[in-house]
Scaffold this active site. Structure first.
Site, PDB file in Angstrom:
ATOM      1  N   GLU A   1      -4.009  22.557  11.269  1.00 25.60           N
ATOM      2  CA  GLU A   1      -2.754  23.296  11.105  1.00 25.60           C
ATOM      3  C   GLU A   1      -1.617  22.443  10.563  1.00 25.60           C
ATOM      4  O   GLU A   1      -0.627  22.213  11.259  1.00 25.60           O
ATOM      5  CB  GLU A   1      -2.307  23.921  12.436  1.00 25.60           C
ATOM      6  CG  GLU A   1      -3.283  24.935  12.994  1.00 25.60           C
ATOM      7  CD  GLU A   1      -2.716  25.749  14.156  1.00 25.60           C
ATOM      8  OE1 GLU A   1      -1.617  25.426  14.640  1.00 25.60           O
ATOM      9  OE2 GLU A   1      -3.375  26.714  14.560  1.00 25.60           O
TER      10      GLU A   1
ATOM     11  N   GLU B   1     -10.116  28.893  15.535  1.00 26.11           N
ATOM     12  CA  GLU B   1      -9.302  29.240  16.700  1.00 26.11           C
ATOM     13  C   GLU B   1      -8.951  30.718  16.632  1.00 26.11           C
ATOM     14  O   GLU B   1      -8.616  31.237  15.571  1.00 26.11           O
ATOM     15  CB  GLU B   1      -7.981  28.444  16.769  1.00 26.11           C
ATOM     16  CG  GLU B   1      -8.154  26.974  17.033  1.00 26.11           C
ATOM     17  CD  GLU B   1      -6.824  26.222  17.202  1.00 26.11           C
ATOM     18  OE1 GLU B   1      -5.796  26.862  17.523  1.00 26.11           O
ATOM     19  OE2 GLU B   1      -6.831  25.004  16.998  1.00 26.11           O
TER      20      GLU B   1
END
Ligand code: PNW
Length: 446
Positions: free
Chosen positions: A172, A353
């Site tokens: 991320e 995720e």
């Protein structure tokens, strides 16, 4: 239509990689063991006022010591894939130089333990725990940090490359940019947008240099980026809202996808930042070639959509979870998976995720009922199943998270795990979602 126990009868492809994910700082604890150095998250969490209740990752879920138990729980659930991250400060306590063998040994034991139980390891090289020594010389604002990352990646590949079939480079980058450098509620706690987008570039460069290092080792393991993507929808169909949502999408998604998959930055975002931005000035000749080196897969992390108004603001449209930034919208999973396949494919995709924090508590009978998480996971998996049917080459899916853990600035206040952690005793209890997931995996169906 579901049957009485909520099962939808949707079968997944053979060998689908049912998994769960964690990250080093969030679960390991053992902050001083075996020569570990300090990271920016040690500094940040120990700074008064930065985290809920002053929580730190010093002990966390004590996974560094309890990993054998945790591996057995993964086997009990039936996981096929486990995504974890390697702590750079365990491998290079000061962020450069000779690797710390004791730090590498922990990951070797973990990886061996996964293979012993038939679980495929998937390792992230950087899940935000930058060695503090590198922050002291400018951190991700300093271009040199990308080259330090390449050296670190090489040390990890040399030690573990043959045993880990899938590597993820940077977790991320957007969250580092937005939370670490714009909002400032993640380490290193800066509020400097001009610096933030230069940081984005250096994170991309780090990614590309790490890909080159893996190729240089001759490894047959696969590698890719791990991006949290937010489908951006206009709040209404006015031209102003549609245009605002498009630019928002540039900052949320294309700024991270385009450099890697197309070799250029999105023109609308570059124009919006202006010709004198630190990003524009920080792009050197050859950088985009490095950044766009072919990858083997794209790791997608999906939590929430964003609704964008005509003025470029955002609006809540769906129920929020106990994480105020999260709106529950399973359809977004379908939309983002089909979109990346359409715009950037064909590339194999893994969801690394997806999850929901719920107010879980241990009941008197020793169980933890997290029905809300079960419904969330089932609905998102149903959307993923439709995306597969529409042609998305989705090969695996990882629940965030395996265990309750240190949820960054929220500390231990938010529980995201399939497994409940009773922090005072470190006892683990499988939540109802873990029992549900075990059956999903056994049936290969929801
Ligand atoms: C991810 N947002 O972070 C991280 O990769 C995990 O470490 C973290 O525990 C998990 O999601 C849950 O938060 C995110 O603002 C942080 O949209 C913020 C956002 C999304 C993901």
């Amino acid at each position: 239509h579901s049957d009485t126990d909520g099962r939808l009868g949707l079968r997944f492809p053979p060998d689908f990689g049912w998994g769960a994910a964690t990250s080093a700082y969030q679960v390991e604890g053992a902050a001083k063991d075996d020569g570990r150095g300090e990271s920016v998250w040690d500094t940040f969490s120990r700074t008064p006022g930065r985290t809920h209740g002053g929580d730190t990752g010093d002990v966390a879920a004590d996974h560094y010591h309890r990993y054998p138990t945790d591996l057995d729980l993964m086997r009990d659930i039936g996981l096929r894939s486990y995504r974890f991250s390697i702590a750079w400060p365990r491998v290079q306590p000061d962020g450069s130089g000779a690797p710390n063998q004791r730090g590498l040994d922990f990951y070797r034991r973990l990886v061996d333990g996964l293979h012993d139980r038939g679980i495929t390891p998937m390792a992230t090289l950087f899940h935000w725990d930058l060695p503090q020594a590198l922050q002291d010389t400018g951190g991700w604002e300093n271009r040199d940090t990308a080259y330090r990352f390449a050296d670190y990646a090489r040390a990890v590949f040399d030690a573990l490359g043959a045993q880990v079939p899938v590597w993820l480079t940077v977790n991320e980058p957007k969250t580092v940019v937005q939370n670490g450098y714009i909002i400032g509620h993640h380490a290193p706690g800066r509020q400097d947008p001009d610096a933030a987008y230069l940081v984005a570039h250096h994170l991309h460069l780090a990614h590309g240099l790490a890909v080159a290092q893996l190729r240089d080792t001759g490894s047959t393991s696969r590698i890719g980026p791990a991006l949290n993507l937010h489908p951006c929808y206009p709040a209404d169909d006015s031209p102003a809202s549609v245009a605002a949502a498009r630019l928002y999408d540039g900052y949320e998604n294309r700024l991270y996808l385009d450099p890697v998959f197309t070799g250029s930055y999105p023109a609308d975002v570059l124009a919006d930042l202006g010709p004198d931005s630190r990003l524009a000035r920080g792009i050197h000749d050859g950088d985009l070639e490095t950044i766009s080196a072919p990858v083997d897969l794209l790791a997608v992390q999906y939590y929430t959509p964003i609704y964008v108004t005509a003025t470029g603001g955002t609006e809540r449209r769906w129920p929020t979870s106990v994480a105020t930034w999260q709106q529950i919208f399973p359809e977004g999973m379908y939309d983002i998976l089909t979109r990346v396949t359409r715009d950037y494919g064909p590339v194999p995709i893994t969801v690394t995720e997806n999850g929901l924090p719920t107010p879980d508590a241990l009941a008197a009978d020793g169980t933890v009922d997290d029905a809300g998480r079960v419904a969330f996971l089932r609905d998102h998996l149903a959307a993923a199943h439709r995306a597969i049917a529409a042609g998305v080459p989705l090969e695996s899916y990882h629940v965030w998270s395996l265990l309750d853990n240190f949820e960054w600035e929220q500390g231990y206040d938010q529980r995201w795990g399939l497994i409940y952690v009773d922090y005072p005793t470190q006892r683990r209890v499988l939540k109802s979602s873990a029992h549900w997931y075990r059956r999903v995996i056994a049936d290969n169906a929801i």
